[in-house]
Design a protein around this motif. Structure first.
Motif, mmCIF file in Angstrom:
data_model
loop_
_atom_site.group_PDB
_atom_site.id
_atom_site.type_symbol
_atom_site.label_atom_id
_atom_site.label_comp_id
_atom_site.label_asym_id
_atom_site.label_seq_id
_atom_site.Cartn_x
_atom_site.Cartn_y
_atom_site.Cartn_z
ATOM 1 N N SER A 1 26.666 15.401 76.412
ATOM 2 C CA SER A 1 25.317 15.574 76.946
ATOM 3 C C SER A 1 25.231 16.783 77.884
ATOM 4 C CB SER A 1 24.903 14.297 77.686
ATOM 5 O OG SER A 1 23.609 14.404 78.198
ATOM 6 N N SER A 2 26.173 16.891 78.803
ATOM 7 C CA SER A 2 26.172 18.005 79.757
ATOM 8 C C SER A 2 26.356 19.343 79.065
ATOM 9 C CB SER A 2 27.293 17.825 80.787
ATOM 10 O OG SER A 2 27.074 16.683 81.563
ATOM 11 N N GLY A 3 27.203 19.374 78.047
ATOM 12 C CA GLY A 3 27.506 20.614 77.349
ATOM 13 C C GLY A 3 26.358 21.178 76.540
ATOM 14 N N LEU A 4 25.315 20.391 76.330
ATOM 15 C CA LEU A 4 24.135 20.916 75.636
ATOM 16 C C LEU A 4 23.353 21.871 76.530
ATOM 17 C CD1 LEU A 4 22.749 17.729 73.850
ATOM 18 C CD2 LEU A 4 24.316 19.455 72.954
ATOM 19 N N GLU A 5 23.511 21.719 77.838
ATOM 20 C CA GLU A 5 22.758 22.539 78.799
ATOM 21 C C GLU A 5 23.596 23.635 79.455
ATOM 22 O OE1 GLU A 5 19.579 21.998 78.803
ATOM 23 O OE2 GLU A 5 19.838 20.196 77.564
ATOM 24 N N LEU A 6 24.830 23.283 79.835
ATOM 25 C CA LEU A 6 25.727 24.210 80.527
ATOM 26 C C LEU A 6 27.144 23.994 80.016
ATOM 27 C CD1 LEU A 6 24.477 23.609 84.188
ATOM 28 C CD2 LEU A 6 24.118 25.671 82.844
ATOM 29 N N PRO A 7 28.018 25.000 80.105
ATOM 30 C CA PRO A 7 29.405 24.782 79.688
ATOM 31 C C PRO A 7 30.013 23.607 80.450
ATOM 32 C CG PRO A 7 28.988 27.111 80.035
ATOM 33 C CD PRO A 7 27.770 26.380 80.541
ATOM 34 N N ALA A 8 30.702 22.740 79.717
ATOM 35 C CA ALA A 8 31.291 21.545 80.319
ATOM 36 C C ALA A 8 32.628 21.258 79.660
ATOM 37 C CB ALA A 8 30.352 20.353 80.135
ATOM 38 N N GLY A 9 33.512 20.635 80.425
ATOM 39 C CA GLY A 9 34.771 20.178 79.868
ATOM 40 C C GLY A 9 35.981 20.720 80.579
ATOM 41 N N LEU A 10 36.971 19.875 80.671
ATOM 42 C CA LEU A 10 38.294 20.223 81.175
ATOM 43 C C LEU A 10 39.282 19.628 80.197
ATOM 44 C CD1 LEU A 10 37.816 19.256 84.931
ATOM 45 C CD2 LEU A 10 37.866 21.557 83.988
ATOM 46 N N GLY A 11 40.403 20.258 80.036
ATOM 47 C CA GLY A 11 41.397 19.669 79.145
ATOM 48 C C GLY A 11 41.174 19.991 77.689
ATOM 49 N N ASP A 12 41.198 18.953 76.847
ATOM 50 C CA ASP A 12 41.217 19.133 75.399
ATOM 51 C C ASP A 12 39.868 19.378 74.746
ATOM 52 O OD1 ASP A 12 43.925 18.719 75.560
ATOM 53 O OD2 ASP A 12 43.819 16.621 74.968
ATOM 54 N N VAL A 13 38.772 18.994 75.395
ATOM 55 C CA VAL A 13 37.449 19.117 74.781
ATOM 56 C C VAL A 13 36.524 19.899 75.711
ATOM 57 C CG1 VAL A 13 35.459 17.886 73.827
ATOM 58 C CG2 VAL A 13 37.750 16.916 73.566
ATOM 59 N N HIS A 14 35.902 20.927 75.149
ATOM 60 C CA HIS A 14 34.923 21.739 75.886
ATOM 61 C C HIS A 14 33.664 21.831 75.027
ATOM 62 C CE1 HIS A 14 37.753 23.487 78.925
ATOM 63 N NE2 HIS A 14 38.597 22.946 78.054
ATOM 64 N N VAL A 15 32.506 21.772 75.675
ATOM 65 C CA VAL A 15 31.219 21.852 74.982
ATOM 66 C C VAL A 15 30.366 22.863 75.729
ATOM 67 C CG1 VAL A 15 29.198 20.543 74.189
ATOM 68 C CG2 VAL A 15 31.426 19.401 74.352
ATOM 69 N N ARG A 16 29.681 23.732 74.954
ATOM 70 C CA ARG A 16 28.824 24.726 75.620
ATOM 71 C C ARG A 16 27.664 25.110 74.701
ATOM 72 N NH1 ARG A 16 33.214 27.734 73.810
ATOM 73 N NH2 ARG A 16 32.668 29.547 72.575
ATOM 74 N N PRO A 17 26.519 25.394 75.317
ATOM 75 C CA PRO A 17 25.386 25.874 74.512
ATOM 76 C C PRO A 17 25.619 27.327 74.127
ATOM 77 C CG PRO A 17 24.807 25.871 76.830
ATOM 78 C CD PRO A 17 26.189 25.290 76.730
ATOM 79 N N THR A 18 24.972 27.736 73.059
ATOM 80 C CA THR A 18 25.042 29.139 72.645
ATOM 81 C C THR A 18 23.662 29.534 72.133
ATOM 82 O OG1 THR A 18 26.315 30.749 71.369
ATOM 83 C CG2 THR A 18 25.879 28.637 70.318
ATOM 84 N N VAL A 19 23.501 30.760 71.736
ATOM 85 C CA VAL A 19 22.193 31.258 71.317
ATOM 86 C C VAL A 19 21.714 30.569 70.037
ATOM 87 C CG1 VAL A 19 22.512 33.503 72.422
ATOM 88 C CG2 VAL A 19 23.231 33.182 70.051
ATOM 89 N N GLY A 20 20.415 30.535 69.872
ATOM 90 C CA GLY A 20 19.840 30.038 68.630
ATOM 91 C C GLY A 20 19.892 28.543 68.448
ATOM 92 N N ARG A 21 19.792 27.779 69.514
ATOM 93 C CA ARG A 21 19.792 26.305 69.419
ATOM 94 C C ARG A 21 21.055 25.774 68.760
ATOM 95 N NH1 ARG A 21 13.541 24.819 67.994
ATOM 96 N NH2 ARG A 21 12.648 26.101 69.621
ATOM 97 N N ARG A 22 22.151 26.318 69.153
ATOM 98 C CA ARG A 22 23.452 25.891 68.655
ATOM 99 C C ARG A 22 24.306 25.441 69.834
ATOM 100 N NH1 ARG A 22 21.406 25.942 64.017
ATOM 101 N NH2 ARG A 22 21.563 27.739 62.657
ATOM 102 N N THR A 23 25.274 24.589 69.540
ATOM 103 C CA THR A 23 26.214 24.112 70.546
ATOM 104 C C THR A 23 27.618 24.259 69.984
ATOM 105 O OG1 THR A 23 24.619 22.516 71.411
ATOM 106 C CG2 THR A 23 26.929 22.107 71.920
#
Length: 142
Positions: A69-91
């Motif tokens: 959920s957090s990674g849809l808005e701002l870069p999030a994650g420590l360790g093995d999994v990271h999630v971040r938004p990018t251009v064009g409605r992509r994650t």
């Protein structure tokens, strides 16, 4: 018996700056494990060369629903999994393992729909109400 949320979405596995392949990914949420989501994809995409691809089961990653959920808005994650938004409605979801790193690109709308459906079962902030302490302790003690 709890209901579950399961959604099959298409992702792109990024192989290089100019190459990617389509990847079927299954996102799952179970209210009896209210803080977690799982992401499964076909074993043929495994980085583990010792795995016999014909008999292998799907690769499954389990991580915090809040991280997704957090990674849809701002870069999030420590360790093995990271999630971040990018251009064009992509994650972008980055999965790190000893064998290597996988970078997956999702349509953000698909991830939002999945999270929305999971929140219908267990709203954010109410996860603790769905924990079964006896079951969790039994699992820990084996």
């Amino acid at each position: 018996m709890y209901a579950a949320v399961e959604e099959t979405v298409q992702a792109r596995l990024i192989l290089s700056p100019h190459r990617s392949v389509r990847l079927r990914t299954v996102l799952s949420y179970l209210p009896e494990d209210p803080f977690a989501v799982s992401m499964a994809f076909p074993a043929e995409f495994s980085l583990d060369e010792a795995e016999d691809e014909r008999s292998a089961e799907d690769i499954v990653w389990v991580f915090a629903r809040q991280l997704l959920s957090s990674g849809l808005e701002l870069p999030a994650g420590l360790g093995d999994v990271h999630v971040r938004p990018t251009v064009g409605r992509r994650t972008m979801v980055e999965l790190r393992a000893p064998e290597g790193t996988a970078l997956l690109r999702f349509d953000t709308t698909d991830l939002r729909r999945f999270l929305w459906r999971s929140r219908l079962l267990v709203p954010e902030g109410e996860e603790h109400l769905h924990l079964d302490a006896d079951r969790a302790l039994a699992q820990l003690l084996g």
